[in-house]
Motif scaffolding. Structure first.
Motif, PDB file in Angstrom:
ATOM      1  N   UNK A 193       0.836  -1.200   0.000  1.00 22.58           N
ATOM      2  CA  UNK A 193       0.000   0.000   0.000  1.00 22.58           C
ATOM      3  C   UNK A 193       0.872   1.252   0.000  1.00 22.58           C
ATOM      4  N   UNK A 194       0.291   2.430  -0.297  1.00 21.94           N
ATOM      5  CA  UNK A 194       1.078   3.657  -0.184  1.00 21.94           C
ATOM      6  C   UNK A 194       1.706   3.835   1.193  1.00 21.94           C
ATOM      7  N   UNK A 195       0.977   3.427   2.236  1.00 24.70           N
ATOM      8  CA  UNK A 195       1.524   3.555   3.587  1.00 24.70           C
ATOM      9  C   UNK A 195       2.752   2.677   3.774  1.00 24.70           C
ATOM     10  N   UNK A 196       2.762   1.510   3.118  1.00 22.53           N
ATOM     11  CA  UNK A 196       3.931   0.635   3.200  1.00 22.53           C
ATOM     12  C   UNK A 196       5.158   1.290   2.581  1.00 22.53           C
ATOM     13  N   UNK A 197       4.899   2.125   1.571  1.00 21.49           N
ATOM     14  CA  UNK A 197       5.992   2.737   0.803  1.00 21.49           C
ATOM     15  C   UNK A 197       6.135   4.231   1.086  1.00 21.49           C
ATOM     16  N   UNK A 198       5.636   4.692   2.211  1.00 18.94           N
ATOM     17  CA  UNK A 198       5.526   6.130   2.442  1.00 18.94           C
ATOM     18  C   UNK A 198       6.868   6.858   2.444  1.00 18.94           C
ATOM     19  N   UNK A 199       7.962   6.131   2.672  1.00 19.40           N
ATOM     20  CA  UNK A 199       9.281   6.778   2.643  1.00 19.40           C
ATOM     21  C   UNK A 199       9.823   6.932   1.223  1.00 19.40           C
ATOM     22  N   UNK A 200       9.107   6.381   0.240  1.00 23.66           N
ATOM     23  CA  UNK A 200       9.520   6.544  -1.161  1.00 23.66           C
ATOM     24  C   UNK A 200       8.919   7.863  -1.657  1.00 23.66           C
ATOM     25  N   UNK A 201       9.395   8.952  -1.063  1.00 20.73           N
ATOM     26  CA  UNK A 201       8.879  10.299  -1.353  1.00 20.73           C
ATOM     27  C   UNK A 201      10.057  11.273  -1.387  1.00 20.73           C
ATOM     28  N   UNK A 202      11.138  10.866  -2.014  1.00 15.61           N
ATOM     29  CA  UNK A 202      12.371  11.654  -1.990  1.00 15.61           C
ATOM     30  C   UNK A 202      12.669  12.292  -3.341  1.00 15.61           C
ATOM     31  N   UNK A 203      13.491  13.337  -3.278  1.00 13.81           N
ATOM     32  CA  UNK A 203      14.027  13.992  -4.474  1.00 13.81           C
ATOM     33  C   UNK A 203      15.547  13.962  -4.360  1.00 13.81           C
ATOM     34  N   UNK A 204      16.203  13.567  -5.442  1.00 19.67           N
ATOM     35  CA  UNK A 204      17.658  13.574  -5.504  1.00 19.67           C
ATOM     36  C   UNK A 204      18.081  14.408  -6.707  1.00 19.67           C
ATOM     37  N   UNK A 205      18.912  15.422  -6.477  1.00 20.42           N
ATOM     38  CA  UNK A 205      19.522  16.173  -7.572  1.00 20.42           C
ATOM     39  C   UNK A 205      20.940  15.659  -7.726  1.00 20.42           C
ATOM     40  N   UNK A 206      21.276  15.259  -8.937  1.00 20.78           N
ATOM     41  CA  UNK A 206      22.564  14.612  -9.218  1.00 20.78           C
ATOM     42  C   UNK A 206      23.281  15.408 -10.299  1.00 20.78           C
ATOM     43  N   UNK A 207      24.579  15.636 -10.109  1.00 23.31           N
ATOM     44  CA  UNK A 207      25.345  16.461 -11.031  1.00 23.31           C
ATOM     45  C   UNK A 207      25.992  15.670 -12.148  1.00 23.31           C
ATOM     46  N   UNK A 208      26.624  16.373 -13.085  1.00 19.57           N
ATOM     47  CA  UNK A 208      27.313  15.706 -14.199  1.00 19.57           C
ATOM     48  C   UNK A 208      28.413  14.754 -13.732  1.00 19.57           C
TER      49      UNK A 208
END
Length: 219
Positions: free
Chosen positions: A123-138
């Motif tokens: 469920x969404x609650x099971x995966x609630x920590x999958x709410x991230x943003x990563x900015x990655x450089x060249x």
């Protein structure tokens, strides 16, 4: 293993709505924004994906690609796209990763490495920590990370603002103060002498012994 700033972003191969990719190869010589979602057909994520679709040109101007990820299958992503366009008026043309085996979510420490099973039945609650943003450089290093709760939509204008700062400060020995925006004054870093502040940066204002403000250098 947690992902820290300036760590090399973990590489992976995955299926996406635009075909199979190798992440580092896909990034190429620009920047990338990887943003994750706990489940397809959820209300807040629907608004986020659509908003990012509307901002794609702004990211492109900064040589930054955007890519979404959800633990659901790619086939489900394609169906979700229709809802996203209906809700927001923006068609999703950037790739969306299908992470049904939770490999990328674990690789990026969004789920515990010992999480068993697949996305099936979660469920969404099971995966609630999958709410991230990563900015990655060249250089494939992580430049920024943010994680939001499921009930709070992410501010992607802030991600764009942060990329402006990251790119500016990668070229010049300056830093950006609170709430800085393009064109506003910046701060000289400790690596810049007063003499260089005058000769290289055209002068500065000494607010405090350790705080020297100057005009934003040209990109």
């Amino acid at each position: 293993m947690s992902i820290r700033l300036n760590d090399t972003a973990p590489d992976f191969t995955a299926d996406t709505t635009e075909g199979k990719i190798n992440f580092h190869e896909w990034i190429g010589d620009g920047y990338a924004v990887l943003f994750s979602h706990p489940k397809n057909f959820t209300p807040i994520c629907t608004t986020e994906l659509g908003y990012m679709a509307g901002m794609e040109d702004e990211f492109s101007k900064r040589n930054a690609k955007i890519i979404g990820i959800s633990v659901d299958p790619v086939e489900s992503h394609h169906k979700w796209k229709a809802d996203i366009e209906t809700a927001t008026g923006h068609a999703v043309n950037y790739p969306m990763i299908g992470d049904t085996e939770l490999k990328v979510a674990k690789l990026y420490d969004m789920l515990p490495a010992d999480t068993a099973g697949t996305s099936e039945g979660r469920t969404p609650a099971d995966n609630q920590t999958v709410r991230s943003v990563f900015v990655i450089g060249p250089d494939k290093k992580v430049k920024l990370t943010l994680t939001y709760p499921m009930t709070t939509g992410r501010n992607f204008d802030e991600i764009l603002r942060a990329i402006d700062s990251i790119q500016l400060t990668a070229k010049h020995r300056v830093a950006t103060p609170a709430n800085w925006k393009q064109g506003e004054d910046v701060v000289l870093t400790a690596a810049v002498s007063d003499e260089e502040g005058n000769t290289v940066y055209g002068g500065f204002e000494r607010v405090l012994p350790y705080l020297r403000k100057t005009k934003q250098p040209a990109n």
